[in-house]
Design a protein around this motif. Structure first.
Motif, PDB file in Angstrom:
ATOM      1  N   LEU A   1      19.246  21.702 -22.419  1.00  0.00           N
ATOM      2  CA  LEU A   1      19.118  20.889 -23.623  1.00  0.00           C
ATOM      3  C   LEU A   1      18.515  19.523 -23.318  1.00  0.00           C
ATOM      4  CD1 LEU A   1      21.787  20.690 -26.395  1.00  0.00           C
ATOM      5  CD2 LEU A   1      20.676  18.611 -25.633  1.00  0.00           C
ATOM      6  N   ILE A   2      17.531  19.121 -24.127  1.00  0.00           N
ATOM      7  CA  ILE A   2      16.965  17.776 -24.041  1.00  0.00           C
ATOM      8  C   ILE A   2      17.434  17.016 -25.269  1.00  0.00           C
ATOM      9  CG2 ILE A   2      14.862  16.398 -23.925  1.00  0.00           C
ATOM     10  CD1 ILE A   2      13.439  18.848 -22.755  1.00  0.00           C
ATOM     11  N   PHE A   3      18.323  16.057 -25.069  1.00  0.00           N
ATOM     12  CA  PHE A   3      18.918  15.352 -26.201  1.00  0.00           C
ATOM     13  C   PHE A   3      17.987  14.249 -26.693  1.00  0.00           C
ATOM     14  CE2 PHE A   3      21.736  12.091 -28.068  1.00  0.00           C
ATOM     15  CZ  PHE A   3      22.324  12.872 -29.059  1.00  0.00           C
ATOM     16  N   LYS A   4      17.590  14.329 -27.938  1.00  0.00           N
ATOM     17  CA  LYS A   4      16.716  13.315 -28.528  1.00  0.00           C
ATOM     18  C   LYS A   4      17.410  12.514 -29.616  1.00  0.00           C
ATOM     19  CE  LYS A   4      12.440  15.843 -27.598  1.00  0.00           C
ATOM     20  NZ  LYS A   4      11.216  16.462 -28.199  1.00  0.00           N
ATOM     21  N   GLY A   5      18.554  12.968 -30.062  1.00  0.00           N
ATOM     22  CA  GLY A   5      19.273  12.254 -31.109  1.00  0.00           C
ATOM     23  C   GLY A   5      18.782  12.619 -32.486  1.00  0.00           C
ATOM     24  N   GLN A   6      19.712  12.796 -33.390  1.00  0.00           N
ATOM     25  CA  GLN A   6      19.385  13.156 -34.764  1.00  0.00           C
ATOM     26  C   GLN A   6      18.994  11.896 -35.527  1.00  0.00           C
ATOM     27  OE1 GLN A   6      18.352  14.292 -37.442  1.00  0.00           O
ATOM     28  NE2 GLN A   6      19.871  15.693 -38.260  1.00  0.00           N
ATOM     29  N   LYS A   7      17.710  11.794 -35.881  1.00  0.00           N
ATOM     30  CA  LYS A   7      17.247  10.617 -36.617  1.00  0.00           C
ATOM     31  C   LYS A   7      16.584  10.979 -37.941  1.00  0.00           C
ATOM     32  CE  LYS A   7      16.859   7.764 -32.500  1.00  0.00           C
ATOM     33  NZ  LYS A   7      15.983   6.988 -31.608  1.00  0.00           N
TER      34      LYS A   7
END
Length: 326
Positions: A207-213
């Protein structure tokens, strides 16, 4: 003899998940017969069109039958879709209704990767747990907020509905189902023939976490940016709520609603994602990376890292660091 249906939906799908599923189950049947037992499953590809093209017409699949000819089936496999989910859903309404009808008759259904979007559109996953490729997690949550998405899970199994994570991890779902429907010995045999790592439980390390924006809460967006710009700082949820002049409980509620994570979870995920990238591309020690992302206690860092990735910092570095690989 039981019946296995591998769906070929209209639209752009991923051919590999159809072929891979078909080959694994055919091999399971073959091994079952070698043990002196009768063929367990009749395996058929089914859809709503006679021919479906893949890869801009480079390949064509001709399903064995149309779903209207299948009054009952024991297990249904939904392949991975391309990323134009809304079009795929609108182009396959008869198939989606058929899924719902078959489940009511007692069929079990398994979705591969982004095939979860098609299964979710049937309403069968409402109130249940589900996995899909981590890269589409935000889109899935936005489209189906009533489903408990667990993007770190490789496989979910709930009330005869199975889902799995992304890409070629569908091979692990097939092994899981083969063990369940045949036996452990058959699953191990298939794993050895196709050289698949057995018993994987998580896609967390990928998983590459990018953040929910993809939300409209500007205060939460500002808090996210502040977290990402201050990785070396020890930031608490209390500090964040004070900084942005929002009561702690309200801040937590807004943060969870907007991102799907508590402020603490978001803090941890952003820091660990930064640590992962450093481990992959540098020769820095565990302690150096730990300090860079705002941890001072190696035990705490190790515990959070394992919780999020499923492995220790050293294990991750040894597996993904470019120097270590060479």
């Amino acid at each position: 003899m039981k019946h296995l249906t591998i769906l070929v939906p209209d639209g752009k799908n991923n051919l590999s998940s159809i072929i891979g599923a078909y080959q694994l189950w055919m091999k399971a049947n073959e091994y079952w017969k070698q043990k002196g037992k009768q063929t367990l499953y009749k395996i058929e590809l089914a859809g709503i069109s006679e021919n479906i093209e893949f890869n801009d017409g480079l390949f064509t699949v001709k399903p064995h039958t149309n779903i209207i000819n299948l009054k009952e089936t024991d297990l249904i496999i939904i392949p991975s879709l391309d990323h134009n989910y809304e079009n795929t859903i609108s182009n396959n309404e008869p198939l989606i209704q058929w899924l719902s009808d078959q489940y009511q008759k007692g069929s079990e259904i398994a979705s591969i990767c982004t095939g979860a979007f098609l299964l979710a559109a049937s309403g069968l996953l409402n109130g249940k747990s589900c996995s899909t490729h981590w890269i589409v997690a935000d889109s899935f949550r936005n489209m189906f907020p009533e489903i408990n998405l667990q993007a770190d899970k490789l496989i979910t199994d709930e009330n005869g509905l199975y889902t799995n994570g992304g890409a070629y991890s569908f091979l692990n779902l097939m092994l899981y189902l083969i063990e369940k429907k045949y036996d452990r010995e058959t699953a191990i045999y298939c794993a050895k023939v196709f050289q698949i790592e057995v018993d994987r439980q998580s896609q967390s390390s990928f998983l590459i976490f990018k953040g929910q924006k993809q939300h409209t809460d500007e205060v939460v967006k500002a808090a996210q940016t502040y977290i990402e710009d201050n990785l070396q700082e020890k930031i608490s949820a209390e500090q964040l709520s004070y900084r942005f002049a929002v009561g702690r409980r309200q801040f937590d509620r807004r943060f969870i609603k907007a991102t799907g994570n508590t402020p603490l979870e978001y803090l941890q995920r952003v820091k660990i994602e930064s640590a992962k990238r450093t481990f992959e591309s540098s020769n820095k020690s565990i302690n150096e990376v730990m300090y860079e992302v705002g941890y001072s206690d190696v035990k705490s860092f190790r515990e959070v890292f394992r919780k999020i990735t499923g492995m220790s910092p050293l294990e991750y570095k040894n597996r993904y660091n470019k120097t270590a690989v060479v």
